[in-house]
Design a protein around this motif. Structure first.
Motif, PDB file in Angstrom:
ATOM      1  N   ASN A 187       7.471   2.001  -0.971  1.00 57.16           N
ATOM      2  CA  ASN A 187       8.112   0.867  -1.138  1.00 57.16           C
ATOM      3  C   ASN A 187       7.584  -0.208  -2.514  1.00 57.16           C
ATOM      4  O   ASN A 187       8.354  -0.872  -2.939  1.00 57.16           O
ATOM      5  CB  ASN A 187       7.286  -0.147  -0.030  1.00 57.16           C
ATOM      6  N   HIS A 212       1.892   3.064  11.144  1.00 62.00           N
ATOM      7  CA  HIS A 212       2.261   1.901  10.328  1.00 62.00           C
ATOM      8  C   HIS A 212       2.572   2.363   8.887  1.00 62.00           C
ATOM      9  O   HIS A 212       3.813   1.736   8.525  1.00 62.00           O
ATOM     10  CB  HIS A 212       1.350   0.872  10.559  1.00 62.00           C
ATOM     11  N   PHE A 213       1.957   3.136   8.296  1.00 61.49           N
ATOM     12  CA  PHE A 213       2.258   3.310   7.014  1.00 61.49           C
ATOM     13  C   PHE A 213       3.668   3.890   6.970  1.00 61.49           C
ATOM     14  O   PHE A 213       4.295   3.592   6.217  1.00 61.49           O
ATOM     15  CB  PHE A 213       1.125   4.355   6.642  1.00 61.49           C
ATOM     16  N   LYS A 271       6.002   3.844   8.826  1.00 59.59           N
ATOM     17  CA  LYS A 271       6.903   3.081   9.241  1.00 59.59           C
ATOM     18  C   LYS A 271       7.510   2.284   8.125  1.00 59.59           C
ATOM     19  O   LYS A 271       8.660   2.028   7.966  1.00 59.59           O
ATOM     20  CB  LYS A 271       6.393   2.046  10.384  1.00 59.59           C
ATOM     21  N   GLN A 318       0.189  -5.381   6.676  1.00 57.11           N
ATOM     22  CA  GLN A 318      -1.013  -4.373   7.077  1.00 57.11           C
ATOM     23  C   GLN A 318      -1.255  -3.599   5.662  1.00 57.11           C
ATOM     24  O   GLN A 318      -0.501  -2.986   5.236  1.00 57.11           O
ATOM     25  CB  GLN A 318      -0.510  -3.639   8.182  1.00 57.11           C
ATOM     26  N   LEU A 346       7.941  -7.757  15.506  1.00 58.01           N
ATOM     27  CA  LEU A 346       7.451  -8.445  16.722  1.00 58.01           C
ATOM     28  C   LEU A 346       7.159 -10.080  15.967  1.00 58.01           C
ATOM     29  O   LEU A 346       6.853 -10.308  15.094  1.00 58.01           O
ATOM     30  CB  LEU A 346       5.874  -8.031  17.052  1.00 58.01           C
ATOM     31  N   LYS A 382      10.770  -5.748   6.551  1.00 57.27           N
ATOM     32  CA  LYS A 382      11.326  -4.479   6.157  1.00 57.27           C
ATOM     33  C   LYS A 382      12.220  -4.017   6.931  1.00 57.27           C
ATOM     34  O   LYS A 382      12.113  -3.971   8.430  1.00 57.27           O
ATOM     35  CB  LYS A 382       9.938  -3.534   6.060  1.00 57.27           C
ATOM     36  N   ASP A 424       2.503  -7.575   1.716  1.00 55.60           N
ATOM     37  CA  ASP A 424       2.478  -6.547   2.917  1.00 55.60           C
ATOM     38  C   ASP A 424       1.466  -7.022   3.902  1.00 55.60           C
ATOM     39  O   ASP A 424       0.255  -7.601   3.167  1.00 55.60           O
ATOM     40  CB  ASP A 424       2.398  -5.078   2.654  1.00 55.60           C
ATOM     41  N   ASP A 463       0.776  -1.210  -0.061  1.00 55.93           N
ATOM     42  CA  ASP A 463       0.242   0.029  -0.185  1.00 55.93           C
ATOM     43  C   ASP A 463       0.809   1.182   0.169  1.00 55.93           C
ATOM     44  O   ASP A 463       0.270   2.384  -0.323  1.00 55.93           O
ATOM     45  CB  ASP A 463      -1.081  -0.167   1.159  1.00 55.93           C
ATOM     46  N   ASN A 464       2.245   1.089   0.433  1.00 55.97           N
ATOM     47  CA  ASN A 464       2.882   2.404   0.445  1.00 55.97           C
ATOM     48  C   ASN A 464       3.628   2.488  -0.886  1.00 55.97           C
ATOM     49  O   ASN A 464       4.604   1.469  -1.413  1.00 55.97           O
ATOM     50  CB  ASN A 464       3.962   2.366   1.714  1.00 55.97           C
ATOM     51  N   ALA A 521       7.079  -4.722   8.454  1.00 61.61           N
ATOM     52  CA  ALA A 521       8.012  -4.126   9.201  1.00 61.61           C
ATOM     53  C   ALA A 521       8.182  -4.039  10.569  1.00 61.61           C
ATOM     54  O   ALA A 521       8.685  -3.620  11.446  1.00 61.61           O
ATOM     55  CB  ALA A 521       7.843  -2.753   8.888  1.00 61.61           C
ATOM     56  N   SER A 522       7.394  -5.093  10.960  1.00 59.84           N
ATOM     57  CA  SER A 522       7.102  -5.368  12.381  1.00 59.84           C
ATOM     58  C   SER A 522       8.269  -6.227  12.939  1.00 59.84           C
ATOM     59  O   SER A 522       8.866  -7.008  12.356  1.00 59.84           O
ATOM     60  CB  SER A 522       5.852  -5.997  12.672  1.00 59.84           C
TER      61      SER A 522
END
Lengths: 727, 149
Positions: free
Chosen positions: A520, B80-81, B83, A561, A627, A645, A559, A516-517, A624-625
């Motif tokens: 990226n 988040h975006f 990030k 999220q 966790l 990421k 991705d 979505d970005n 990108a997490s």
């Protein structure tokens, strides 16, 4: 016993005596340096007739005597004064006394060493000597003993002398300086040594040592020595076995002794028992009621109380461990029982009856689900045979009467020790394999093509439909040389690739980038461009599913999220559709019901299904997490892999390569179609194409023809593909 | 890589990578610079970087709005975006702060592991993080603009 081994023993222990260990070690190092110092003083100040050994023994003792009395009898200053004075006036006997006092007070004004450290070292020096004597009762002992007696006399003399001198000397002006020094003596003592000092100063120990079997030196009046520093040996035995000596410290509790016993019996007891499991039984001589010792009882004193003349072999303490097979009825009969049972138990630990954990055992299947889930994290095969044996899973017990007790006595251990058995593991693996087949296993899944001509058309049309990248070979070369070696290396990791694939390029897979970005997305696109693979993009999960439905994708970079539909949801949806369409499942094994069930929905996707959905698509999650839970979630949703990421392009290339190669292997004919097609394009587009390129193409063709026998016949290719699929 | 640095310096006559400072992960940024090679020199990475500037500033504006509206969910998603893209560019500090905002927005603690049910607290923390991330962004922006000048 030599002090070295004494210390070693101590160091091996992990009991609360740790502090005393450190003291001992420090003292030891000091005692190595201090005696010289001491001797210097002694040479300097007085003349001794004694041997070196006896002298140091004496000085040690001297140091103890005054210091012990210092707080009570003398004022500290007085002692020092005494010593000072005696410096000049000492007679031959008093010289000794003086040196003793001198050592005690550390009064030498020129002494650079801390007097206190000397103090500490002295007893230890003695300890060494004592230890030596104790362990090696060589002729030396004979000479030392008289000396020791002599010294006792000396001490008797000293005391009044010291007193007299002390009182007479109180007026000397030097008296002022002394107390300070004595104060310092205290303050310089490191914290961990204060206990020792206190012991030296205050302890009026009863002569507990006297009874110790090997403590010959106790008669030397070593009662002032910290019990921590004195070891003794006690006899212990297991029921029916021969006794053995265990070294303990004078003030050890029974609890400490248990530790030592476990060390001694490291194999039989130490492996299966903890020290709290062990109990010690004392059997008094006069047929009194034998008694189990509590962990808090002081070992040495208890022994001394029971065996006034010292413990002999016959008085060995009996080591009991909790019964494994039957509760112990009574101490007496229990003993009888152990004499038979004990060897059995230890033997069973060493020589396990091999048939015991046999998989067909009726217990195991029942316990598989629970244990497999609960314990597969720490599946420790090494402990398996042991654990089964020590936990109640031995199916055949000799007597039925014992059995009922068995689970109850061992219950606590069962849960902990019953780790996975081979059976459990194998089932687990089977499960995972099945999972793989269902969700991701890219094993050769291509269903045999129904009829050669039909798929052919579908195939070629599909290929034309899919957005093709710019001609692959015509890209500018200069920079790609950089990445070439990498690619070749990666290829080298896959030696089983068809020869035609090793062109130094990533397999011609079709990648769907879901991001979505825009930043990226742009980067990933650029990267795909650089890898020269086909790609398409989607900005959200919904779009991704839609595009995937069009078919032909080998790899999805997803991705997690995303707006509208998250990457995880999209992944789940894709997997669901794949299941409905039996993608990646051999048609023979596919449940027809599932196919029919999803028919309506599947109608939309299934147009080219046999060709475009040869196998489940590989979904690589991008997150990108940091966790870990997010990753697990991604894998659980049906992703095959994930990248964090910022995506490392080397990694990404590897992933594309790995998965791409796998997919290309599965979709081999599809790949070759595309290959031929792109080559045709190249040939057409590169009219003025350099000779090199043509040669390249010819090479490729040659390679592929090696595999395919006839390079151009479409029908032949499909036939082959079918073969490949079957193989 | 070293020869690449020299090359860039000679070509561009501007700062080399070492001057990018510690708020930019050199390895990550370099691989973007490497992508330039397929295109005209530097054009690609420049477009990415300047695209990021634009995106970051927009996102900050949205974050300010969401903060006023106390829209934690929106803040989290904006965090988040940004990030994602800052991570891609190797802007470590910005990325970390964005991640914090994302976690706070989810009513969690900084690391995203424990719940923080107090919304006001979360908003307060986001406010602080937003100030911080803007500073961090300003820093890298300066460096990067200089780099591309």
């Amino acid at each position: 016993m030599a002090i070295g081994s004494f210390l070693r023993q101590k160091f091996r222990r992990s009991t609360s005596n740790a502090s005393s260990i450190s003291i001992s070690s420090q003292d030891c190092s000091q005692s190595q340096s201090q005696p010289q110092n001491q001797n210097q003083h002694q040479h300097h100040n007085q003349n001794h007739n004694h041997t070196h050994g006896s002298r140091s023994t004496k000085s040690r003792r001297g140091s103890q005597t005054p210091s012990r009395r210092a707080p009570s009898t003398f004022g500290s200053a007085t002692i020092d004064e005494t010593a000072e004075k005696s410096d000049g006036t000492a007679t031959s006997t008093r010289a000794e006394a003086k040196s003793l006092l001198e050592n005690a007070s550390g009064e030498q004004s020129s002494d650079l060493h801390s007097p206190s450290s000397k103090h500490i070292s002295i007893p230890d020096t003695k300890a060494i000597e004592e230890a030596d004597c104790a362990d090696f009762p060589t002729p030396n002992t004979d000479t030392i003993s008289p000396v020791a007696e002599e010294e006792v006399e000396d001490l008797d003399e000293i005391t009044p002398d010291g007193n007299a001198q002390g009182t007479s000397a109180t007026n000397t002006p030097k008296a002022k300086a002394r107390p300070a020094e004595l104060q310092r003596r205290q303050s310089l003592v490191p914290p961990q040594q204060t206990r020792l000092i206190k012991t030296l100063l205050e302890t009026e120990l009863p002569s507990v040592n006297r009874a110790a079997t090997l403590d010959y030196f106790t008669s030397n009046g070593s009662s002032t020595i910290s019990p921590n520093m004195v070891s003794r040996k006690i006899w212990v035995r297991r029921p029916g076995a021969s006794a053995t000596l265990v070294t303990i410290n004078e003030d050890d509790l029974v609890d400490d002794v248990r530790d030592m016993i476990l060390k001694k019996y490291a194999n039989t007891l130490g492996r299966s028992f903890d020290s709290p499991d062990v109990t010690l039984r004392i059997i008094p001589r006069e047929n009194q009621q034998q008694r189990t010792l509590g962990p808090e009882e002081p070992m040495g004193r208890t022994l001394d109380a029971y065996f006034p003349g010292g413990q002999t072999v016959e008085d060995a303490l009996v080591i009991d461990v909790p019964p494994r097979r039957t509760p112990r009825p009574s101490p007496h009969t229990g003993r009888q029982y152990y004499e038979d049972g004990r060897p059995l138990e230890s033997a069973s630990e060493y020589f396990p009856p091999m048939a015991v954990p046999a998989p067909p055992s009726p217990h195991l299947p029942a316990s598989i689900p629970v244990n497999g889930l609960a314990n597969h994290n720490h599946s420790n095969l090494a402990t398996h045979s042991m654990s089964v044996l020590t936990t109640g899973h031995v199916p055949a017990l000799p007597s039925p009467g014992r059995r009922p007790h068995h689970p109850t006595t061992n219950r606590p251990r069962m849960g902990r020790q019953h780790t996975s058995s081979p059976t459990i593991i194998s089932t687990h693996q089977q499960q995972t394999v099945m999972n793989n087949e269902k969700s991701s296993n890219p094993a050769p899944a291509a269903p045999p093509l129904p009829t050669p001509p039909a798929p052919l058309q579908a195939e070629s049309s599909q290929i034309q439909r899919v957005a093709t990248p710019p001609p692959r070979v015509s890209s500018p070369r200069p920079r790609t040389t950089n990445s070439r070696p990498k690619k070749k290396k990666t290829n080298a990791d896959h030696p089983s690739l068809p020869a035609g694939m090793l062109n130094g390029a990533v397999p011609p897979i079709n990648v769907l980038i879901v991001e979505d970005n825009i930043i990226n997305l742009k980067l990933l696109e650029a990267f795909m461009k650089r890898l020269k693979v086909r790609w398409q993009t989607a900005m959200n999960g919904k779009e991704a599913v839609t595009k995937w439905r069009a078919g032909g994708f080998h790899l999805v970079l997803m991705d997690i999220q995303l707006p509208i539909m998250s990457g995880l949801e999209a992944t789940k949806e894709i997997r669901r559709l794949e299941r409905l369409n039996n993608i990646g499942v051999f048609s023979s094994s596919a449940g027809a019901g599932a196919e029919e069930g999803g028919e309506v929905e599947a109608e939309e996707d299934r147009l080219p299904s046999s060709v475009l959905f040869k196998s489940p698509v590989i979904i690589v999650a991008l997150t990108a997490s940091s966790l870990q839970s997010d990753r697990h979630e991604a894998l659980a949703a049906g992703c095959n892999d994930f990248l964090t990421k910022p995506v490392n392009f080397v990694w990404l290339e590897r992933k594309v390569m790995e998965w791409g190669c796998m997919q290309a292997l599965i979709d081999f004919d599809g790949w070759r179609k595309w290959k031929d097609f792109s080559q045709m394009q190249q040939l057409e587009s590169g009219e003025g194409g350099e000779e090199k390129k043509k040669a390249d193409v010819k090479k490729k063709k040659g390679k592929s023809s090696r595999i395919s026998t006839s390079g151009s016949g479409e029908l032949m290719k499909v036939g082959e593909a079918r073969e490949m699929g079957v193989v | 890589m070293p020869d690449r640095h020299e090359e860039e310096r000679s070509e561009e006559g501007s700062v080399g990578l070492p001057d990018l400072g510690d708020s930019i992960d050199a390895a990550t940024f370099e691989q973007i610079l490497e992508m330039d090679d397929d295109e005209d020199e530097r054009e690609f990475s420049k477009s990415i970087v300047f695209g990021f500037f634009e995106q970051a500033e927009q996102t900050f504006t949205k974050m300010d709005d969401a903060l006023k509206a106390k829209d934690l969910k929106q803040l989290s998603s904006l965090g988040h975006f940004l990030k994602g893209s800052s991570a891609t560019l190797g802007l470590t500090k910005v990325k970390d702060s964005c991640e914090k905002i994302q976690h706070y927005g989810q009513k969690k603690d900084e690391a995203g592991t424990e719940d923080e049910p107090d919304e006001e607290k979360c908003l307060e923390r986001i406010k602080d993080s937003l100030v911080q991330v803007k500073e961090e962004y300003a820093e890298v922006e300066k460096v990067l603009r200089k780099f591309y000048d």
